[in-house]
Write an enzyme that holds these catalytic residues in place. Structure first.
Site: not given
Ligand code: ADP
Ligand code: SF4
Length: 692
Positions: A31, A170, A173, A265
């Site tokens: 991001c 994906y 997360h 992470d």
């Protein structure tokens, strides 16, 4: 210099399905706070990575449909064809440097917000939305699942049309439906998509097959998969992850594996070292023949080669190391290892996304400024004159100003009062967990050491007269700041009574100068970021009985933006540091500290031997003030400008000081646009209007 042959392996191409990566450096999705709202800035930032040698440059997560609207966060977006040009911009720029572009498609289900689209949130089963929005997501029926698969497929095709070479599915997360269906805590379905592992994996398998079918002829299909959430049986656990990888082993062209959630992470360096994820992902390569990429805040080429040689990874994934140094691969390739600007693991980059503002980096002041200021991480305009520059103070601001001025070719003198360089960075890096922060100093000192045109003078506390006598054309004052002793801060606009003269009150500077309290210590945090918890930890490790007090409603509230928050809470709990929130200090007499509940006004006593007061700071700007008083003498002394920067102007974070030092150097004797000093995106007209 030629490349060290030990690192040759990092530069061997690797096939990813129908495409080939030119080397083993993979900028994994990250991001950046710019996303779909600032496509030119976004594309320029990604381009710099490609130029710096990364074989693959990825987007951040990309919303595939308005029912996965992440407002207020600004990520990539492919809701319909009109979103293609913004991502095509990035692809063109990445391709111009021979790199592959990757797109991370995501439908975030109950972890979206839909605050803008006002669609009802979707989830495997009925459940509250994440992030505290007071709403619920509804359970998807079979029709919804078919729709979702169609949206994903269409977004993949749009990604291909934008020019993407790799399309991600994906499941990481805790952020995407493909993962939510795997999690027992989010999936209580009783149909073919719930219950047994095979059923919970069904949707992920289908989406992988759909994606391959849609774009697999020319694009590689990557699967980003979280192998462990550290949440027990409610989350994805390593044992189940082994089965999942075995079930899907050959379906993707590439496995991108990590732990979840984001706070596990992208762990701050205070809580995890380089390569910390290895025990959670090293099984994957043994289970699939497909290439595997993983992350670990890798900055050492030796560690990278070791990951490949030992069969842990095939490609070195990096988000933060590529932010701190977009040219990391090129530097290894050119045998310039000591030029690598290593990430310090402070997570200020993360705070950009978290605060919905463009990405910033402590180590790399050009990050996020590539388009709007035309700043390049490696190049800078040559000097405009033969002027000499005097920099006073060698903290992060002074060191960066010196380095960048030196790079421009100026004749620079750096004077530092202490016997060591680095200012606050050196001092703070001696505290528990912060040793990697010294990289801010070390990289700059290393670069300055190679410059013939820069002189460094330690043990040189300069006075106003010294500066006037020195006779430099330009003077920059980066003399730093100190912590206040009077309790003044957010919660006490008039200070705290008698704090200033109380010998039992300590400041962070006292501790960093080696004056540590003993016995029962209260750490009063009115700063609300990292330092109070670090000092509390240091005191505890020295055997003190530590209580943490804040007037805020939670511990270290701003640290949520750097992903420190949960780790701070756990660390404090492990160390037995008791937190008292929503309490301000009323007074401190003898060994009695009187606290006041900020909501009820009720007072209570705490017995303690000392209070460490972390409230706010004051600039050390006497030199600047003294020089301003003697401005009439500047001309005679040959001084054309005097500027105060960094903490000496307004105390801030290290990232601010580095940025100010860099900006000073960039702008010296340059034409700086008057008015708004950077380019902006303007969104005008209706939705069919041209992109500007
Ligand atoms: P910043 O974060 O703005 O870079 P720091 O506090 O880290 O600020 O660094 C300021 C540095 O300036 C410290 O190392 C301090 O010793 C040095 N310094 C302060 N006053 C003087 C002075 N008069 N002459 C030389 N060095 C100074
Ligand atoms: Fe690393 Fe900090 Fe830069 Fe992020 S902001 S890339 S953690 S140095």
């Amino acid at each position: 210099m030629p490349r060290d042959p030990r690192y040759d392996l990092l530069f061997t191409p690797i096939k990813l399905g129908p495409v080939t990566a030119k080397n083993r450096f993979f900028q994994v999705p990250h991001c950046n706070g710019m996303g779909h709202a600032m496509p030119l800035a976004h594309a320029a930032m990604r381009e710099v990575k490609a130029e710096g040698g990364w074989a693959v440059v990825s987007t951040e997560e990309c919303e595939i449909h308005p029912s996965s609207d992440l407002t207020p966060y600004v990520e990539a977006r492919l809701w319909d064809d009109r979103d293609i040009p913004a991502l095509a911009l990035m692809c063109d720029k990445v391709h111009a440097h021979g790199a592959l572009a990757a797109l991370e498609l995501s439908h975030n289900g109950p972890t979206a917000s839909n605050l803008y689209s006002r669609e009802v949130l979707l989830a495997p089963s009925h459940q509250p939305s994440k992030y505290g929005y007071p709403s619920q997501a509804r359970a998807m029926n079979l029709h919804d699942i078919r729709q979702y698969r169609r949206w994903h497929r269409e977004a993949a095709i749009r990604g291909k049309r934008a020019g993407m070479d790799i399309i991600y599915v994906y499941a990481g997360h805790d952020l995407s439906l493909a993962m939510h269906f795997l999690q027992r805590r989010r999936n209580q379905r009783t149909d073919e998509y719930g219950g047994s592992l095979e059923n919970r994996v069904r949707l992920l398998r289908e989406v992988l097959e759909d994606t391959r079918d849609a774009i697999g002829d020319t694009c590689a299909v990557a699967l980003r998969f979280a192998t462990e959430e550290l949440l027990g049986p409610g989350g994805v656990e390593l044992n189940e992850a082994r089965d999942i990888v075995a079930m899907l082993a050959e379906l993707p062209d590439l496995w991108d594996v990590n732990v979840a959630a984001w706070y596990n992470d992208s762990m701050p360096s205070r809580f995890a070292s380089e390569g910390a994820q290895e025990p959670f992902i090293d099984f994957v390569k043994k289970t699939t023949t497909r290439p595997v990429v993983g992350v670990g805040r890798f900055t050492s080429p030796d560690t990278m080669v070791s990951q490949l040689r030992r069969g842990v990874l095939d490609m070195i994934g990096a988000a933060r190391p590529s932010i701190a140094d977009p040219f990391l691969p090129r530097k290894i390739e050119e045998g310039r290892i000591d030029d690598i600007r290593e990430c310090i693991g402070c997570n200020i980059c993360v705070s950009g996304d978290m605060t919905i503002s463009p990405i910033r980096c402590t180590q790399n002041p050009t990050m996020g400024e590539e388009w709007r200021k035309d700043w390049h991480p490696e190049t800078i305009a040559p000097r405009s004159s033969a002027s000499r520059v005097l920099v006073v103070g060698a903290g992060p601001a002074g060191l960066e100003a010196t380095r960048a001025l030196g790079q421009r070719g100026y004749d620079v003198s750096l004077a530092e009062a202490r016997r060591e360089l680095g200012g606050r960075v050196t001092r703070e890096s001696r505290l528990p967990g912060l040793s990697e922060w010294a990289r801010v100093r070390d990289w700059r000192v290393g670069q300055i050491g190679k410059m013939d045109n820069v002189g460094v003078y330690l043990d040189s506390p300069l006075t106003v007269q010294d500066v006037l006598d020195f006779g430099a054309g330009h003077v920059v004052l980066s003399t730093g700041c100190h912590w206040r002793r009077d309790g003044f801060g957010r919660s006490n606009g008039l200070g705290i009574a008698d704090f200033e003269s109380n010998q039992r009150v300590f400041t962070p500077d006292d501790l960093m100068d080696g004056r540590w309290p003993q016995g029962r210590v209260v750490v009063f945090d009115d700063d609300n970021f990292y330092l109070a918890s670090v000092l509390a930890e240091a005191l505890r490790r020295q055997g003190c009985d530590v209580t943490y007090v804040t007037a805020d409603d939670t511990v270290a509230s701003w640290s949520v933006h750097t992903l420190d928050y949960r780790h701070i809470r756990v660390r404090m709990a492990e160390l037995g540091i008791e937190p008292i929130v929503s309490h301000n200090i009323e007074r401190f007499q003898g060994t009695t500290l009187v606290l006041e509940n900020v909501w009820s006004g009720k007072q209570s006593d705490v017995q303690c031997d000392a209070v460490v007061s972390i409230t706010s700071r004051l600039p050390d700007d006497q030199l600047h003030a003294g020089l301003l008083l003697r401005e009439p003498e500047w001309n005679g002394a040959g001084i054309r400008s005097v500027r105060c920067i960094g903490d000496a102007l307004a105390p801030g974070l290290i990232v601010h000081a580095v940025y100010e030092g860099h900006r000073y150097a960039r702008e010296l004797e340059q034409d700086v646009p008057s008015g708004v000093p950077f380019k902006r995106h303007f969104h005008v007209g209706n939705e069919d209007g041209p992109l500007r």
